[in-house]
Design a protein around this motif. Structure first.
Motif, mmCIF file in Angstrom:
data_model
loop_
_atom_site.group_PDB
_atom_site.id
_atom_site.type_symbol
_atom_site.label_atom_id
_atom_site.label_comp_id
_atom_site.label_asym_id
_atom_site.label_seq_id
_atom_site.Cartn_x
_atom_site.Cartn_y
_atom_site.Cartn_z
ATOM 1 N N MET A 1 0.815 -1.053 0.072
ATOM 2 C CA MET A 1 0.072 -0.087 -0.176
ATOM 3 C C MET A 1 0.865 1.253 -0.317
ATOM 4 S SD MET A 1 -3.253 1.482 2.283
ATOM 5 C CE MET A 1 -2.723 0.458 3.668
ATOM 6 N N VAL A 2 0.490 2.201 -0.689
ATOM 7 C CA VAL A 2 1.119 3.452 -0.915
ATOM 8 C C VAL A 2 0.424 4.611 -0.465
ATOM 9 C CG1 VAL A 2 2.337 5.092 -2.319
ATOM 10 C CG2 VAL A 2 2.667 2.520 -2.770
ATOM 11 N N LEU A 3 0.629 5.310 0.294
ATOM 12 C CA LEU A 3 -0.042 6.681 0.995
ATOM 13 C C LEU A 3 0.593 7.739 0.441
ATOM 14 C CD1 LEU A 3 -2.479 7.719 2.787
ATOM 15 C CD2 LEU A 3 -0.936 7.678 4.455
ATOM 16 N N SER A 4 -0.042 8.651 -0.033
ATOM 17 C CA SER A 4 0.709 10.157 -0.635
ATOM 18 C C SER A 4 -0.335 11.233 -0.035
ATOM 19 C CB SER A 4 0.836 10.156 -2.047
ATOM 20 O OG SER A 4 -0.415 9.809 -2.667
ATOM 21 N N THR A 5 0.494 12.355 0.182
ATOM 22 C CA THR A 5 -0.201 13.558 0.758
ATOM 23 C C THR A 5 0.474 14.592 -0.209
ATOM 24 O OG1 THR A 5 1.190 14.031 2.302
ATOM 25 C CG2 THR A 5 -0.568 12.683 2.807
ATOM 26 N N GLY A 6 -0.342 15.568 -0.231
ATOM 27 C CA GLY A 6 0.209 17.175 -0.838
ATOM 28 C C GLY A 6 -0.404 18.289 -0.183
ATOM 29 N N PHE A 7 0.109 19.474 -0.352
ATOM 30 C CA PHE A 7 -0.303 20.537 0.264
ATOM 31 C C PHE A 7 0.103 21.622 -0.975
ATOM 32 C CE2 PHE A 7 0.118 24.603 2.605
ATOM 33 C CZ PHE A 7 -1.164 25.143 2.808
ATOM 34 N N THR A 8 -0.654 22.475 -1.342
ATOM 35 C CA THR A 8 -0.361 23.631 -2.115
ATOM 36 C C THR A 8 -0.755 25.098 -1.920
ATOM 37 O OG1 THR A 8 -2.041 23.428 -3.747
ATOM 38 C CG2 THR A 8 -0.156 22.340 -4.143
ATOM 39 N N GLN A 9 -0.289 26.075 -1.694
ATOM 40 C CA GLN A 9 -0.747 27.328 -1.424
ATOM 41 C C GLN A 9 -0.232 28.550 -2.355
ATOM 42 O OE1 GLN A 9 1.527 29.833 1.950
ATOM 43 N NE2 GLN A 9 -0.698 29.451 2.763
ATOM 44 N N VAL A 10 -0.893 29.126 -3.026
ATOM 45 C CA VAL A 10 -0.905 29.979 -3.887
ATOM 46 C C VAL A 10 -1.102 31.643 -3.184
ATOM 47 C CG1 VAL A 10 -1.910 31.158 -5.991
ATOM 48 C CG2 VAL A 10 -1.673 28.660 -5.615
ATOM 49 N N GLY A 25 -4.067 10.584 -0.756
ATOM 50 C CA GLY A 25 -4.458 9.441 -1.740
ATOM 51 C C GLY A 25 -4.068 8.072 -1.298
ATOM 52 N N VAL A 26 -4.450 7.140 -1.565
ATOM 53 C CA VAL A 26 -3.916 5.716 -1.213
ATOM 54 C C VAL A 26 -3.917 4.782 -2.661
ATOM 55 C CG1 VAL A 26 -6.057 4.740 -0.431
ATOM 56 C CG2 VAL A 26 -4.138 3.900 0.390
ATOM 57 N N LEU A 30 -3.609 -5.186 -5.710
ATOM 58 C CA LEU A 30 -4.300 -6.503 -5.462
ATOM 59 C C LEU A 30 -3.538 -7.571 -5.973
ATOM 60 C CD1 LEU A 30 -7.925 -5.173 -6.575
ATOM 61 C CD2 LEU A 30 -6.901 -5.679 -4.282
ATOM 62 N N SER A 31 -2.783 -7.453 -7.236
ATOM 63 C CA SER A 31 -2.061 -8.424 -7.799
ATOM 64 C C SER A 31 -0.723 -7.676 -8.262
ATOM 65 C CB SER A 31 -2.871 -9.177 -8.710
ATOM 66 O OG SER A 31 -2.926 -8.357 -9.737
ATOM 67 N N LYS A 32 -0.136 -8.481 -9.051
ATOM 68 C CA LYS A 32 1.215 -7.780 -9.643
ATOM 69 C C LYS A 32 0.915 -6.823 -10.722
ATOM 70 C CE LYS A 32 5.434 -9.115 -12.185
ATOM 71 N NZ LYS A 32 6.140 -10.113 -12.789
ATOM 72 N N ARG A 33 -0.306 -6.980 -11.448
ATOM 73 C CA ARG A 33 -0.897 -6.083 -12.519
ATOM 74 C C ARG A 33 -2.118 -5.162 -12.128
ATOM 75 N NH1 ARG A 33 -0.683 -9.214 -17.939
ATOM 76 N NH2 ARG A 33 -2.809 -9.966 -17.066
ATOM 77 N N THR A 34 -2.780 -5.427 -11.041
ATOM 78 C CA THR A 34 -3.978 -4.717 -10.857
ATOM 79 C C THR A 34 -3.963 -4.045 -9.592
ATOM 80 O OG1 THR A 34 -5.103 -6.321 -12.020
ATOM 81 C CG2 THR A 34 -6.338 -5.142 -10.479
ATOM 82 N N SER A 35 -4.143 -2.697 -9.400
ATOM 83 C CA SER A 35 -4.119 -2.044 -8.138
ATOM 84 C C SER A 35 -5.686 -1.023 -8.128
ATOM 85 C CB SER A 35 -3.132 -0.994 -8.008
ATOM 86 O OG SER A 35 -3.117 -0.005 -9.187
ATOM 87 N N VAL A 36 -6.019 -0.917 -7.117
ATOM 88 C CA VAL A 36 -7.345 0.169 -6.545
ATOM 89 C C VAL A 36 -6.477 1.283 -6.080
ATOM 90 C CG1 VAL A 36 -8.935 -1.698 -6.429
ATOM 91 C CG2 VAL A 36 -7.789 -1.175 -4.641
ATOM 92 N N TYR A 37 -7.240 2.229 -6.359
ATOM 93 C CA TYR A 37 -6.837 3.549 -5.837
ATOM 94 C C TYR A 37 -8.051 4.542 -5.209
ATOM 95 C CZ TYR A 37 -7.595 5.542 -10.398
ATOM 96 O OH TYR A 37 -8.358 5.689 -11.620
ATOM 97 N N SER A 38 -7.587 5.654 -4.334
ATOM 98 C CA SER A 38 -8.557 6.611 -4.073
ATOM 99 C C SER A 38 -7.923 7.703 -3.705
ATOM 100 C CB SER A 38 -9.458 5.748 -2.691
ATOM 101 O OG SER A 38 -10.269 6.919 -2.370
ATOM 102 N N GLY A 39 -8.622 8.790 -3.794
ATOM 103 C CA GLY A 39 -8.108 10.149 -3.394
ATOM 104 C C GLY A 39 -9.037 11.203 -2.989
ATOM 105 N N PHE A 40 -8.736 12.222 -2.013
ATOM 106 C CA PHE A 40 -9.578 13.078 -1.496
ATOM 107 C C PHE A 40 -8.534 14.486 -1.741
ATOM 108 C CE2 PHE A 40 -11.043 15.771 1.843
ATOM 109 C CZ PHE A 40 -12.058 15.928 1.386
ATOM 110 N N ARG A 41 -9.350 15.532 -2.136
ATOM 111 C CA ARG A 41 -8.783 16.957 -2.067
ATOM 112 C C ARG A 41 -9.596 17.660 -1.698
ATOM 113 N NH1 ARG A 41 -7.156 20.099 -7.658
ATOM 114 N NH2 ARG A 41 -7.645 22.118 -6.714
ATOM 115 N N LYS A 42 -9.048 18.715 -0.939
ATOM 116 C CA LYS A 42 -10.132 19.679 -0.174
ATOM 117 C C LYS A 42 -9.267 21.094 -0.298
ATOM 118 C CE LYS A 42 -12.714 21.553 3.056
ATOM 119 N NZ LYS A 42 -14.067 22.015 2.784
ATOM 120 N N ASP A 43 -9.992 22.144 -0.685
ATOM 121 C CA ASP A 43 -9.599 23.347 -1.209
ATOM 122 C C ASP A 43 -10.591 24.088 -0.132
ATOM 123 O OD1 ASP A 43 -8.281 22.378 -3.114
ATOM 124 O OD2 ASP A 43 -9.837 22.896 -4.808
#
Length: 66
Positions: A1-10, A25-26, A30-43
Motif C-alpha cells: 500500500m502506498v499513501l501520498s499527501t500533498g499541500f499547495t498554497q498560492v 491518496g492511497v 491487488l496483484s502484480k498487475r492490478t491495483s485500486v486507488y482512491s483520493g481526496f482533495r480539500k480546497d
C-alpha cells in the motif's frame, strides 16, 4: 500500500487571499498487475472560488496493466 499527501498554497501578487489545497491518496496492489486507488482533495474557499469552483473532490478507481 502506498499513501501520498500533498499541500499547495498560492499567494496572489495583487495581495488577495491565499488559496490553499490539501490532498491525500492511497494506492493498494491487488496483484502484480492490478491495483485500486482512491483520493481526496480539500480546497479552502479562495481556492474553490478562483481555481475550480468546488471545495472538495473524491475519486476511486481500478488500474490494470495488460
Amino acid at each position: 500500500m502506498v499513501l501520498s499527501t500533498g499541500f499547495t498554497q498560492v499567494r496572489p501578487d495583487a495581495g488577495g487571499a491565499k488559496a490553499n489545497s490539501f490532498a491525500v491518496g492511497v494506492n493498494y496492489a491487488l496483484s502484480k498487475r492490478t491495483s485500486v486507488y482512491s483520493g481526496f482533495r480539500k480546497d479552502n474557499k479562495e481556492a474553490a472560488a478562483n481555481y475550480g469552483g468546488v471545495e472538495s473532490r473524491f475519486g476511486v478507481g481500478v488500474k490494470h496493466t495488460f
